[in-house]
Scaffold this active site. Structure first.
Site, PDB file in Angstrom:
ATOM      1  N   TYR A 146      -4.531   5.192   9.014  1.00  0.00           N
ATOM      2  CA  TYR A 146      -4.257   5.828  10.301  1.00  0.00           C
ATOM      3  C   TYR A 146      -5.553   6.277  10.977  1.00  0.00           C
ATOM      4  O   TYR A 146      -5.720   6.168  12.193  1.00  0.00           O
ATOM      5  CB  TYR A 146      -3.327   7.022  10.067  1.00  0.00           C
ATOM      6  CG  TYR A 146      -2.692   7.606  11.308  1.00  0.00           C
ATOM      7  CD1 TYR A 146      -2.854   7.043  12.559  1.00  0.00           C
ATOM      8  CD2 TYR A 146      -1.897   8.752  11.212  1.00  0.00           C
ATOM      9  CE1 TYR A 146      -2.256   7.593  13.679  1.00  0.00           C
ATOM     10  CE2 TYR A 146      -1.298   9.313  12.319  1.00  0.00           C
ATOM     11  CZ  TYR A 146      -1.488   8.731  13.555  1.00  0.00           C
ATOM     12  OH  TYR A 146      -0.905   9.279  14.662  1.00  0.00           O
TER      13      TYR A 146
ATOM     14  N   ASP B 285       0.817  -1.208   0.000  1.00  0.00           N
ATOM     15  CA  ASP B 285       0.000   0.000   0.000  1.00  0.00           C
ATOM     16  C   ASP B 285       0.853   1.262   0.000  1.00  0.00           C
ATOM     17  O   ASP B 285       0.534   2.241  -0.676  1.00  0.00           O
ATOM     18  CB  ASP B 285      -0.924   0.011   1.223  1.00  0.00           C
ATOM     19  CG  ASP B 285      -2.148  -0.880   1.019  1.00  0.00           C
ATOM     20  OD1 ASP B 285      -2.218  -1.566  -0.017  1.00  0.00           O
ATOM     21  OD2 ASP B 285      -3.011  -0.896   1.908  1.00  0.00           O
ATOM     22  N   GLY B 286       1.961   1.255   0.746  1.00  0.00           N
ATOM     23  CA  GLY B 286       2.829   2.435   0.811  1.00  0.00           C
ATOM     24  C   GLY B 286       3.433   2.773  -0.541  1.00  0.00           C
ATOM     25  O   GLY B 286       3.467   3.938  -0.951  1.00  0.00           O
TER      26      GLY B 286
END
Length: 286
Positions: A184, A67-68
């Site tokens: 987050y 994902d990053g």
């Protein structure tokens, strides 16, 4: 699809074995394929991926990492309006749909044009010191405004469409897209939102109050967060981060204006599962 481009995270595919496996498979099927390793820029306006190296006639960008890596690639190439497919080489992810065991079947689907394209809204954040613009960037997941330096809470003043909303004494504030709601924001107690929705989510981080909840706004609203004064009228230091990557320092009196970006990220979807089905599987696997 006939023209592919691979962006690979060499930290996760150290010997580029998976990258070469994909490229060779596509080429044996008489498809065009080029490769670029994602790495921190030394010059230029991009973050990790040089968009000028991506041919304009590319039909699909395959992103290897997680994902990053996909977040980084999306921010760099979004203006080219090329759909992205994420291949997960790391841990649990929501963006990188394909894993290593289904590589060939995923590539077969792409070549057979058996896919859907989802458009994901992005955020644009502009940081001001007085009337002077001191930094800006875009984000697919979230923009986080947090403290910088000493471990103490900071006062954040929040405005919506230039109208005062409230103030948080907290460690920070997350302004997230629906795509970022499973990142987050979720860890900080925010809601899970379907990624193809259009809205903005404000979630405080460790607020010093008992009745603070996330707030959801229409996508067209403009959210402004200002760094307030410290307890003893001290100058506080904060920082704005974009998808956990780009960082812009802030001090008391600085503000960041966040709005829906003019661009959207295009994500390729192969599994034809609803968001509810994907969410159920992710929750079970985790």
């Amino acid at each position: 699809m006939d023209r592919f481009y691979i962006i690979t995270n060499s930290d996760k595919d150290k010997k580029l074995e998976i990258t070469e496996k994909i490229a060779d498979y596509l080429k044996t099927h008489h498809k065009n394929c080029e490769v670029q390793q994602a790495e921190r820029k030394h010059e230029g306006s991009f973050h990790y991926t040089d968009p000028d190296k991506v041919p304009d006639d590319t039909q699909c960008i395959i992103v290897l990492g997680g994902d990053g890596t996909l977040l980084q690639a999306a921010r760099d190439v979004v203006h080219k309006e090329i759909p992205l497919l994420g291949i997960n080489l790391g841990n649990l992810g929501f963006l990188a749909e394909v894993n290593q065991t289904s590589l060939h079947s995923a590539l077969d689907q792409l070549m057979a044009d058996d896919y859907e394209v989802e458009e994901r809204m992005m955020l644009e954040g502009r940081v001001y010191r007085g009337r002077k613009l001191i930094g800006q960037d875009i984000a697919l997941n979230d923009i986080v405004i947090g403290r910088d330096g000493h471990l103490r809470v900071v006062r954040f003043k929040n405005y919506v469409n230039d109208v005062y909303l409230n103030s948080y004494n907290a460690d920070g504030i997350i302004i997230s897209t629906p795509t970022g709601s499973t990142g987050y924001s979720l860890s900080a107690g925010g809601p899970i939102v379907s990624p193809n929705a259009a809205m903005t989510i404000m979630t405080p981080i460790a607020p010093h109050t008992l009745n603070t909840r996330s707030i959801i706004f229409p996508a067209q609203d403009v959210i402004t967060v200002e760094i307030g004064k410290g307890r003893h009228c001290d100058c506080e230091k904060g920082i704005a981060s974009f998808d956990g990557d780009t960082f812009i320092p802030m001090v008391t009196g600085d503000c960041i204006q966040i709005r829906r970006a003019d661009v959207k990220t295009k994500i390729l979807k192969l599994n034809h599962l609803s968001f509810v089905e994907v969410l159920r599987r992710k929750m079970r696997d985790s």
